[in-house]
Design an enzyme around this catalytic site. Structure first.
Site, PDB file in Angstrom:
ATOM      1  CG  ASP A  21      -2.001   1.113   1.255  1.00 52.45           C
ATOM      2  OD1 ASP A  21      -2.490   1.375   0.043  1.00 52.45           O
ATOM      3  OD2 ASP A  21      -2.810   1.272   1.929  1.00 52.45           O
ATOM      4  CG  HIS A  38      -0.123   2.461  -9.298  1.00 53.24           C
ATOM      5  ND1 HIS A  38      -0.209   1.969  -8.084  1.00 53.24           N
ATOM      6  CD2 HIS A  38      -1.081   3.202  -9.670  1.00 53.24           C
ATOM      7  CE1 HIS A  38      -1.556   2.504  -7.524  1.00 53.24           C
ATOM      8  NE2 HIS A  38      -1.906   3.267  -8.561  1.00 53.24           N
ATOM      9  CG  LEU A 132       9.368 -16.991  -4.312  1.00 50.20           C
ATOM     10  CD1 LEU A 132       8.935 -16.846  -2.887  1.00 50.20           C
ATOM     11  CD2 LEU A 132       9.733 -15.792  -4.747  1.00 50.20           C
TER      12      LEU A 132
HETATM   13  C1  IPE Z   1      -5.328  -2.901  -0.419  1.00 52.49           C
HETATM   14  O1  IPE Z   1      -4.958  -1.372  -0.318  1.00 52.49           O
HETATM   15  C2  IPE Z   1      -5.231  -3.526  -1.686  1.00 52.49           C
HETATM   16  C3  IPE Z   1      -4.049  -3.850  -2.439  1.00 52.49           C
HETATM   17  C4  IPE Z   1      -2.905  -3.402  -1.770  1.00 52.49           C
HETATM   18  C5  IPE Z   1      -4.173  -4.237  -3.490  1.00 52.49           C
HETATM   19  P1  IPE Z   1      -6.302  -0.292  -0.500  1.00 52.49           P
HETATM   20  O2  IPE Z   1      -5.378   0.833  -0.796  1.00 52.49           O
HETATM   21  O3  IPE Z   1      -7.115  -0.805  -1.901  1.00 52.49           O
HETATM   22  O4  IPE Z   1      -6.792  -0.511   0.779  1.00 52.49           O
HETATM   23  P2  IPE Z   1      -7.768   0.543   1.599  1.00 52.49           P
HETATM   24  O5  IPE Z   1      -8.702   1.140   0.667  1.00 52.49           O
HETATM   25  O6  IPE Z   1      -6.829   1.717   2.150  1.00 52.49           O
HETATM   26  O7  IPE Z   1      -8.483  -0.455   2.687  1.00 52.49           O
HETATM   27  C1  IPE Z   2      -1.449   0.442  -3.431  1.00 53.82           C
HETATM   28  O1  IPE Z   2      -1.389   1.657  -3.450  1.00 53.82           O
HETATM   29  C2  IPE Z   2      -1.440  -0.145  -4.814  1.00 53.82           C
HETATM   30  C3  IPE Z   2      -3.154  -0.636  -5.026  1.00 53.82           C
HETATM   31  C4  IPE Z   2      -3.958  -0.683  -4.268  1.00 53.82           C
HETATM   32  C5  IPE Z   2      -3.184  -1.185  -6.351  1.00 53.82           C
HETATM   33  P1  IPE Z   2      -2.487   2.727  -3.356  1.00 53.82           P
HETATM   34  O2  IPE Z   2      -2.820   3.127  -4.770  1.00 53.82           O
HETATM   35  O3  IPE Z   2      -3.563   2.329  -2.505  1.00 53.82           O
HETATM   36  O4  IPE Z   2      -1.810   3.943  -2.471  1.00 53.82           O
HETATM   37  P2  IPE Z   2      -2.715   4.792  -1.631  1.00 53.82           P
HETATM   38  O5  IPE Z   2      -3.039   3.926  -0.437  1.00 53.82           O
HETATM   39  O6  IPE Z   2      -3.481   5.634  -2.369  1.00 53.82           O
HETATM   40  O7  IPE Z   2      -1.310   5.784  -1.150  1.00 53.82           O
HETATM   41 MG    MG Z   3      -4.247   2.153  -0.599  1.00 55.64          MG
END
Ligand code: IPE
Ligand code: IPE
Ligand code: MG
Length: 235
Positions: A21, A38, A132
């Protein structure tokens, strides 16, 4: 190197699962569009996979796209799917060289055609690899996984189901439960990730944003894990 020395290589977690995240916040901090976060996150994936190969970790599960992430803007979803496609193209040879077996959890049939095709191809070609297990959670949600399992069990007209049988209907069938679940960028929640499988997982939350997550941060998480006393209900 210093941190690596803190790790007991004979007591490594078999299965590490990561909620990657913070890509968006990383980009925002730099005044860049979210997509750049990303892209930077993909570099972290490459490095962490490499580190897990070196450590001889058995399973690495990476939460890459949740069933809830479909509510994001179409452009962001498109960019994530293109990144996945590119990742598979770029990494396929390295997976073969490193004996990595690619697996997925989640309903990948709902992904766009090209990344879906690429996934199926790479899984097929790496299926006999014995190193792995790189397990990508894509269009994954734990509640959906559990509901699917129940539906399939009902369809099979079984009138008794034990824990082992139930687990064989989950997407993670055949994999050990995660010993260590890491979440980057500070949020203390599971966001629909491995709800059944996390029953006795050790949780590790770091404020580090995923694109900044380095092998040293993984060593740190493992060192912390090794300090924990896992009781599994005992004394
Ligand atoms: C969790 O992250 C899902 C992934 C890392 C793919 P999110 O950014 O979607 O989670 P929330 O919305 O903060 O719970
Ligand atoms: C995690 O990073 C990637 C996915 C959920 C695909 P986020 O895109 O959720 O990043 P934040 O939480 O907005 O910083
Ligand atoms: Mg997120």
């Amino acid at each position: 190197m210093l941190l690596l020395e803190k790790i007991d290589l004979s007591k490594l977690p078999k299965h590490i699962a990561i909620i990657m995240d913070g890509n968006g916040r990383w980009a925002k901090k730099k005044n860049l569009p979210r997509v750049f976060g990303h892209r930077a996150g993909m570099k972290s994936v490459q490095k962490i996979v490499e580190t897990c190969v070196q450590l001889k970790i058995e399973v690495l599960t990476l939460y890459a796209f949740s069933t809830e992430n479909w509510i994001r803007p179409k452009t962001e979803i498109g960019a994530l799917m293109t990144l996945l496609q590119n990742y598979l193209k770029i990494e396929f040879e390295r997976m073969m060289d490193n004996n990595i077996q690619l697996r997925t959890i989640g309903d990948i049939s709902k992904l766009p055609k090209t990344p879906h095709k690429e996934l199926v191809k790479v899984m097929q070609k790496t299926k006999s690899n014995t190193g792995l297990v790189l397990n990508l959670a894509l269009n994954y949600g734990s509640r959906q996984e559990i509901m699917n399992a129940i539906t399939r069990i009902l369809e099979s007209r079984k009138n008794k189901v034990d824990q082992k049988t139930f687990e064989s209907y989950l997407d993670t069938s055949g994999l050990p439960d995660p010993d260590l679940i890491i979440r980057t960028s500070g949020e203390m929640r599971l966001s629909n990730f491995l709800l059944w499988q996390c029953a006795y997982s050790e949780l590790y939350v770091t404020p580090v944003l995923w694109p900044d997550f380095k092998p040293e941060n993984l060593y740190e998480a493992i060192a912390d894990f090794q300090k924990r006393e896992r009781r599994f209900g005992g004394v």
